[in-house]
Write a protein that holds these residues in place. Structure first.
Motif, PDB file in Angstrom:
ATOM      1  N   GLY A 124       0.798  -1.219   0.000  1.00 40.61           N
ATOM      2  CA  GLY A 124       0.000   0.000   0.000  1.00 40.61           C
ATOM      3  C   GLY A 124       0.825   1.260   0.000  1.00 40.61           C
ATOM      4  N   GLN A 125       0.155   2.340   0.302  1.00 41.11           N
ATOM      5  CA  GLN A 125       0.779   3.658   0.308  1.00 41.11           C
ATOM      6  C   GLN A 125       0.203   4.479   1.448  1.00 41.11           C
ATOM      7  N   LYS A 126       1.095   5.083   2.216  1.00 40.62           N
ATOM      8  CA  LYS A 126       0.676   5.948   3.325  1.00 40.62           C
ATOM      9  C   LYS A 126       0.902   7.391   2.919  1.00 40.62           C
ATOM     10  N   VAL A 127      -0.144   8.175   2.922  1.00 38.89           N
ATOM     11  CA  VAL A 127      -0.076   9.582   2.531  1.00 38.89           C
ATOM     12  C   VAL A 127      -0.030  10.443   3.790  1.00 38.89           C
ATOM     13  N   THR A 128       1.004  11.284   3.876  1.00 38.63           N
ATOM     14  CA  THR A 128       1.241  12.089   5.080  1.00 38.63           C
ATOM     15  C   THR A 128       1.502  13.540   4.698  1.00 38.63           C
ATOM     16  N   PRO A 129       0.888  14.509   5.379  1.00 40.30           N
ATOM     17  CA  PRO A 129       1.185  15.914   5.072  1.00 40.30           C
ATOM     18  C   PRO A 129       2.566  16.316   5.586  1.00 40.30           C
ATOM     19  N   LEU A 130       3.113  17.353   4.978  1.00 36.41           N
ATOM     20  CA  LEU A 130       4.352  17.924   5.493  1.00 36.41           C
ATOM     21  C   LEU A 130       4.101  18.486   6.883  1.00 36.41           C
ATOM     22  N   VAL A 160      -1.047  20.276   6.451  1.00 36.05           N
ATOM     23  CA  VAL A 160       0.249  20.766   6.941  1.00 36.05           C
ATOM     24  C   VAL A 160       0.070  21.355   8.336  1.00 36.05           C
ATOM     25  N   GLY A 161       0.954  20.954   9.244  1.00 36.36           N
ATOM     26  CA  GLY A 161       0.815  21.360  10.641  1.00 36.36           C
ATOM     27  C   GLY A 161       0.988  22.851  10.864  1.00 36.36           C
ATOM     28  N   GLU A 162       1.927  23.475  10.133  1.00 36.12           N
ATOM     29  CA  GLU A 162       2.182  24.901  10.335  1.00 36.12           C
ATOM     30  C   GLU A 162       2.596  25.547   9.020  1.00 36.12           C
ATOM     31  N   ASP A 392       1.316  18.701  -3.581  1.00 37.15           N
ATOM     32  CA  ASP A 392       2.646  19.262  -3.331  1.00 37.15           C
ATOM     33  C   ASP A 392       2.962  19.354  -1.841  1.00 37.15           C
ATOM     34  N   PHE A 393       1.950  19.230  -1.017  1.00 38.46           N
ATOM     35  CA  PHE A 393       2.148  19.340   0.427  1.00 38.46           C
ATOM     36  C   PHE A 393       1.914  18.010   1.133  1.00 38.46           C
ATOM     37  N   GLN A 394       1.833  16.950   0.350  1.00 40.91           N
ATOM     38  CA  GLN A 394       1.712  15.606   0.890  1.00 40.91           C
ATOM     39  C   GLN A 394       2.859  14.761   0.365  1.00 40.91           C
TER      40      GLN A 394
END
Length: 441
Positions: A124-130, A160-162, A392-394
């Protein structure tokens, strides 16, 4: 009154058309050795002296009387104050645009996924934000609140957290619209710094400016050069060239509309490019007349004139099919299909940053409030690049979970390939997990 333009006229039937078109499209960055070295020196100073260097550069380059880094930080309450300082009409327009941009980009958000094979192996693939993104915004009179929305909102939608924004305030000049846009878009922190020093601060961090994972947003040649140098330390969106528009028209749109659409990009700066392609030579003449008629009415007439004369063109083609071929050859940032049935021609467009369909869809709507992002690939890079977006932010991480049976089966394949590459440790690592079959093989 501004003198008439001398826009280039090209004909796709001419034997030298390809050469003339290549010359028209060519654009080189003005980042010479002097600029490059100056940027390297600035980056080095920021890395070594942090906040102190930022304050010194801001004093020197922006004419801001800052005593310390605290004078260059704007809190959330200052952004909220900006909302009260703009007109009600401006606030309503920003909020409406933000809603549309957010709604469009929410459809881009990608989710993690997995699938299970028959032997129990899971892939699979895990998608995570910056964790943190840095947004560069030009400051002073050349301020673009729309760019704040287009850069910050996709980051926020991505999770994105910040989001940290840097915006120069030359001679202390603060643009309230930019700060109001930052408030509406959910920007978390703002530093009133600019230039290469701001990019360096975002890339490497200082005592006060947090290090980010990616730097996005437009800037001058010093900003663009700095982004080139910090790439690898952080991600960047793109190195953008001058703005450009290509209009493909069947000759049935009001020529004044087309002339103004060309102006809408030409007014950005002298290096911007505005091109019209049509099979109707009489229509090209009408647009040329409209250009000369309307140019004196424009506030930025001299910039438009320089752009049109230097890099603009009216291109005659054999038919609409050839117009599509020329459009793909140019691979424009903005493409207007100002034709009767744009949907019929859409499948033939392979390279364009954004496609504006039909006579009533001006490129300007995309710049501000249609919804899709206005940060687009320029200088032919639409051949391999896409608009800025949530993606672009993941970032994506691969997921591999092997069952005992799966590890045994894959191990046999990996062993053969690893030994073929003379990587014995790879092979043995896989072989340890191979389970002997019932016959003892």
């Amino acid at each position: 009154m501004t003198a008439s333009t001398a826009i280039a006229r090209l004909n796709a039937a001419d034997p030298d058309f390809a050469r003339h078109l290549d010359h028209l499209l060519s654009w080189e960055s003005v980042s010479d050795d002097a600029v490059n070295q100056r940027v390297l020196d600035i980056i080095k100073a920021v890395r070594e002296r942090g906040d102190t260097a930022l304050v010194e550069f801001t004093q020197r380059f922006d004419g801001v009387d800052a005593k310390s880094i605290d004078d260059l930080i704007l809190g959330r309450e200052r952004l909220e104050l900006a909302l009260t300082r703009i007109t009600p009409a401006q606030r309503e327009a920003l909020e409406k645009a933000a809603d549309r941009v957010r709604g469009y980009h929410e459809r881009q958000k990608q989710d993690s996924w997995t699938y299970t094979e028959a032997d129990g192996t899971v892939l699979g693939q895990k998608v995570t934000p910056l964790d943190r993104a840095g947004l560069y915004v030009p400051g002073g009179k050349a301020s673009y609140p729309s760019s704040v929305l287009m850069n910050a909102i996709p980051a926020k939608v991505a999770g994105v957290g910040e989001v940290v924004m840097v915006v120069p305030t030359p001679r202390g000049e603060i643009n309230e619209l930019v700060l109001a846009a930052a408030c509406i878009a959910g920007v978390d922190r703002v530093f009133t710094i600019g230039g290469a020093q701001a990019v360096a601060a975002l890339a490497y961090g200082t005592e006060s400016v947090p290090q980010v994972d990616k730097v996005v947003g437009p800037g001058n040649i010093y900003v663009a050069t700095a982004k080139r140098h910090v790439f690898g330390q952080v991600g960047i969106d793109m190195i953008a060239g001058p703005s450009e528009i290509l209009v493909v028209c069947d000759g049935q749109t009001d020529p004044d509309w087309i002339a103004m659409d060309l102006f809408s990009q030409a007014e950005h700066d002298e290096d911007a490019q505005a091109i019209l392609v049509s099979p109707d030579v009489a229509f090209l003449d009408k647009v040329a007349a409209s250009i000369d008629k309307l140019l004196p009415t424009m506030e930025r007439a001299e910039i438009i004139k320089t752009s049109i004369n230097g890099r603009g063109a009216l291109i005659q083609v054999r038919d609409m099919q050839q117009a599509m071929e020329v459009a793909n050859r140019i691979a424009p940032e903005h493409l207007e299909l100002s034709v009767a049935d744009p949907q019929a021609w859409l499948p033939q467009i392979r390279h364009a940053g954004a496609i504006f369909m039909g006579r009533h869809t001006s490129e300007a709507l995309g710049d501000y409030c249609a919804g899709p992002n206005h940060v687009l690939p320029t200088s032919g890079t639409a051949r391999f690049s896409s608009p800025l977006g949530v993606y672009d932010f993941q970032k994506r991480s691969s997921i591999i979970f092997c069952s005992e049976q799966g590890a045994s089966e894959l191990g046999r394949t990996a062993s053969v390939l690893a030994r073929g590459e003379s990587l014995t440790a790879h092979a043995r690592s896989a072989e340890y997990r191979i389970v002997a079959d019932k016959k003892g093989n």
